[in-house]
Design a protein around this motif. Structure first.
Motif, PDB file in Angstrom:
ATOM      1  N   TYR A 563       2.482   1.867   0.248  1.00  0.00           N
ATOM      2  CA  TYR A 563       2.282   1.540  -1.158  1.00  0.00           C
ATOM      3  C   TYR A 563       1.625   2.735  -1.834  1.00  0.00           C
ATOM      4  CZ  TYR A 563       3.183  -3.350   0.045  1.00  0.00           C
ATOM      5  OH  TYR A 563       3.758  -4.517   0.485  1.00  0.00           O
ATOM      6  N   VAL A 564       2.085   3.059  -3.033  1.00  0.00           N
ATOM      7  CA  VAL A 564       1.584   4.225  -3.755  1.00  0.00           C
ATOM      8  C   VAL A 564       1.131   3.799  -5.143  1.00  0.00           C
ATOM      9  CG1 VAL A 564       2.210   6.454  -4.777  1.00  0.00           C
ATOM     10  CG2 VAL A 564       3.060   5.830  -2.508  1.00  0.00           C
ATOM     11  N   TYR A 565      -0.087   4.205  -5.482  1.00  0.00           N
ATOM     12  CA  TYR A 565      -0.584   4.017  -6.845  1.00  0.00           C
ATOM     13  C   TYR A 565      -0.938   5.395  -7.380  1.00  0.00           C
ATOM     14  CZ  TYR A 565      -3.661   2.525 -10.693  1.00  0.00           C
ATOM     15  OH  TYR A 565      -4.253   2.334 -11.918  1.00  0.00           O
ATOM     16  N   SER A 566      -0.068   5.902  -8.248  1.00  0.00           N
ATOM     17  CA  SER A 566      -0.319   7.202  -8.863  1.00  0.00           C
ATOM     18  C   SER A 566       0.085   7.126 -10.324  1.00  0.00           C
ATOM     19  CB  SER A 566       0.460   8.310  -8.145  1.00  0.00           C
ATOM     20  OG  SER A 566       1.848   8.162  -8.352  1.00  0.00           O
ATOM     21  N   ASP A 568       2.328   8.586 -11.894  1.00  0.00           N
ATOM     22  CA  ASP A 568       3.769   8.598 -12.156  1.00  0.00           C
ATOM     23  C   ASP A 568       4.566   7.718 -11.212  1.00  0.00           C
ATOM     24  OD1 ASP A 568       3.445  10.074  -9.879  1.00  0.00           O
ATOM     25  OD2 ASP A 568       4.361  11.905 -10.642  1.00  0.00           O
ATOM     26  N   LYS A 569       3.857   6.983 -10.312  1.00  0.00           N
ATOM     27  CA  LYS A 569       4.592   6.150  -9.374  1.00  0.00           C
ATOM     28  C   LYS A 569       3.715   5.002  -8.911  1.00  0.00           C
ATOM     29  CE  LYS A 569       7.500   6.467  -5.228  1.00  0.00           C
ATOM     30  NZ  LYS A 569       7.975   7.365  -4.145  1.00  0.00           N
ATOM     31  N   ALA A 570       4.106   3.789  -9.261  1.00  0.00           N
ATOM     32  CA  ALA A 570       3.418   2.584  -8.792  1.00  0.00           C
ATOM     33  C   ALA A 570       4.437   1.452  -8.848  1.00  0.00           C
ATOM     34  CB  ALA A 570       2.199   2.269  -9.652  1.00  0.00           C
ATOM     35  N   PRO A 571       5.353   1.393  -7.876  1.00  0.00           N
ATOM     36  CA  PRO A 571       6.469   0.440  -7.947  1.00  0.00           C
ATOM     37  C   PRO A 571       6.011  -1.011  -7.945  1.00  0.00           C
ATOM     38  CG  PRO A 571       6.717   1.977  -6.090  1.00  0.00           C
ATOM     39  CD  PRO A 571       5.387   2.223  -6.674  1.00  0.00           C
ATOM     40  N   ALA A 582       6.657   1.617  -1.698  1.00  0.00           N
ATOM     41  CA  ALA A 582       7.397   2.777  -2.191  1.00  0.00           C
ATOM     42  C   ALA A 582       8.272   3.370  -1.097  1.00  0.00           C
ATOM     43  CB  ALA A 582       6.423   3.836  -2.694  1.00  0.00           C
ATOM     44  N   ASP A 583       7.907   3.078   0.166  1.00  0.00           N
ATOM     45  CA  ASP A 583       8.624   3.689   1.287  1.00  0.00           C
ATOM     46  C   ASP A 583       8.186   2.981   2.566  1.00  0.00           C
ATOM     47  OD1 ASP A 583      10.266   5.390   2.688  1.00  0.00           O
ATOM     48  OD2 ASP A 583       9.309   7.241   1.986  1.00  0.00           O
TER      49      ASP A 583
END
Length: 609
Positions: A563-566, A568-571, A582-583
């Protein structure tokens, strides 16, 4: 006392983790988890939040007198179930069930109690641990009275009759040390009355926790809860302490002072016989400011040389108007031993003057520590907020502060659990003028993940964020605003990270605190067998460039969701707004494996789904 909350929580775990255990991603046979290096001394109970159980999204009814609509309740519980909290703190107002004010005469059918019971019923079904107590009992006479205790015991008896066996702690009255005019002696009296009333009502006294005090100020002394101070009111005359240490060869000490950071504020002298004194030269570090609303400065002192044959050491705080000075600890070295006086009291001293007390001139030690030393609580519980938002303090200080506080609390109370009933960022402003707009910032998702990781690394056993979805309109601290119903876009950014950490650091996890690069927080957790026995790895990067961390754990080859919280990316799932992976990553961490996290971002890797 530790067994009490552990046993209660065990009742709650199975329902909460059935879905989790069934959804673990497949892994090859892992080697047993190493219990030694970097293992945190905690009995992890989980992350969670504070919740207002009232419905405030009705037809312009902001008082909470309206009852939950089915749609609003379904939305709230859907979000709460995704979070999978380990602990939820729900505090009760007396008028909800005792509108007459007459103790013994209760109305359990008010709209507020209907709402409360509906919320508690849901958490009982889900097996979520509940921490509870009361708001707003501000009258001292009632607070320390037998009637005040009976009111609370009758409430808890009602909860027992309704089968809320998932209540794991009762913390008494909210923040009794905060602007209520109460002393520790008052809390101690109320605590004793509560035990008597619980026994009479056949409610388990092992549920009594607390003291539910506001403890953000402990950062002023780096989390040292037991100090001896010469407060301003006693600083007009010299104050001294004498220790006896036969054959003293050296010593070191830590001091704090406020608000001044300059000047000589203490002297040491040595003596063979306790009557003839010789000055001792010491080396001092430069004053370092700590993090609190009122600045304090830390200074460490080491003896340069001690005269041969010294048997006594005297510390003197000379007259210094307007300055408060505290000694945190002193270590005395002799040829046969090294002994540290933690300064929780004056029992280890040979003699002392009358002007010593605790920081701020209090006649009692920090309530959090004193209640543990007095063994008055089964669980040490208090509130801890950090000053990153209101004072701009650096984000990395909570771990050190809490590590020291937790160490002292567990040593004082036989290893009893330490939980944070409220935690988060100290909001700028006071009272109804507090500004919670920062909770809507992207950065708040990073801040709260950072705080959670530091608390887990520090040995805290559980922490409840302020808050789920707000309280009154002036207190919009939540992961969404409960005045706005039905719009998934109202989820605030920090829902993303706090929900992931609550969900994937379940109760019973074993926490590890690996080495960390500067500006990066790192946590690894071995999940309990009841949750599938997998792993969760968390990286929080407070730097403006990406970071790579080598993570080592006895995992075997496993598959993790990433899981990604950035920025430009937080699905998210478009239907709910909830985080989605995210992956995926398939790897073994037995010999170390690199994990990356973006700038000012959070990455969570977990075998759970």
């Amino acid at each position: 006392m530790r067994s009490r909350i552990t046993r209660q929580r065990a009742l709650a775990v199975p329902l909460a983790v059935v879905a989790l255990a069934g959804s673990m991603l497949a892994s090859s046979a892992p080697a047993p988890a190493a219990a030694g290096e970097n293992a945190v001394n905690s009995g992890w109970l989980g992350l969670g939040y504070n919740q207002d159980p009232l419905f405030r999204g009705g037809n312009d009814d902001t008082s909470g007198n309206d009852e939950w609509t089915d749609a609003a309740f379904a939305q709230m519980t859907q979000r709460a179930d995704f979070i999978r909290p380990g602990l939820v703190r729900i505090m009760i107002n007396q008028p909800w069930f005792n509108p007459s004010g007459t103790v013994g005469t209760y109305d359990w059918n008010t709209p507020q109690m209907h709402n409360l019971f509906r919320v508690l019923d849901h958490y009982k079904q889900q097996g979520v641990g509940i921490v509870t107590g009361m708001w707003g009992v501000n009258d001292r006479a009632f607070y320390i009275s037998a009637d005040g205790a009976k009111l609370q015991a009758d409430l808890m008896r009602k909860f027992k009759d309704k089968g809320y066996t998932n209540i794991v702690a009762y913390v008494g009255v909210n923040e009794p040390n905060n602007a209520k005019g109460l002393k520790y002696a008052d809390w101690s009296t109320a605590n004793a009355n509560l035990r008597t009333a619980f026994s009479a009502a056949k409610v388990d006294t092992g549920l009594i926790a607390g003291p539910d005090t506001a403890e953000a100020g402990i950062a002023a002394q780096d989390g040292d809860l037991g100090l001896m101070s010469v407060p301003v009111e006693n600083a007009g005359t010299d104050q001294n302490i004498v220790w006896r240490a036969n054959g003293l060869t050296g010593f070191s000490a830590r001091f704090y002072r406020t608000p001044d950071n300059t000047g000589t504020d203490w002297t040491f002298q040595a003596s063979k016989n306790g009557s003839t004194w010789t000055n001792v030269t010491v080396a001092e570090t430069e004053p370092i400011v700590t993090y609190a609303t009122t600045p304090w400065y830390r200074v460490d002192v080491n003896a340069q040389s001690v005269p041969a044959g010294t048997n006594y050491l005297r510390l003197t705080m000379p007259k210094r108007t307007g300055i408060e000075r505290a000694v945190s600890s002193i270590t005395l070295n002799t040829p046969t031993a090294s002994t540290t006086d933690p300064m929780n009291d004056l029992t280890r001293t040979f003699s002392h003057s009358a002007g010593w007390t605790y920081p701020g001139g209090s006649a009692t030690n920090d309530w959090w520590l004193q209640s543990a030393l007095d063994h008055k609580v089964a669980t040490s519980e208090a509130h801890f907020y950090v000053h990153e938002v209101d004072l701009g303090s650096p984000p990395e200080y909570p771990e050190g502060v809490l590590s020291e506080a937790v160490r002292q609390l567990k040593a004082a109370n036989g290893g009893a659990p330490v939980i944070l009933g409220e935690t988060g960022m100290k909001a700028p402003g006071d009272g109804d003028d507090k500004d919670y707009s920062f909770t809507s910032e992207y950065a708040h998702g990073v801040r709260m993940a950072d705080l959670a990781v530091q608390e887990a690394r520090a040995g805290v056993d559980g922490a409840m964020a302020w808050c789920l979805d707000g309280y009154a309109k002036a207190v919009q601290c939540g992961m969404w605003d409960h005045y706005q119903i039905g719009n998934k876009a109202t989820l605030r950014p920090w829902f993303y990270t706090w929900s992931l950490l609550s969900r994937y650091l379940p109760a019973g996890s074993t926490m590890y605190a690996p080495a960390q690069p500067t500006g990066v927080r790192v946590l690894k957790a071995k999940l309990p067998a009841s949750a599938g026995g997998g792993w969760t790895f968390v990286l929080v990067n407070r730097n403006s460039s990406p970071a790579t961390v080598s993570m080592t754990a006895a995992t075997g080859t496993i598959t993790l969701n990433k899981y990604v919280y950035s920025a430009d990316k937080a699905p998210v799932d478009p239907a709910t707004g909830f985080p989605v992976p995210a992956d995926t990553l398939r790897a073994s961490f037995d010999g170390g494996h690199d994990l990356t996290v973006g700038p000012n971002a959070v990455a969570v890797f977990t075998t759970a789904s």
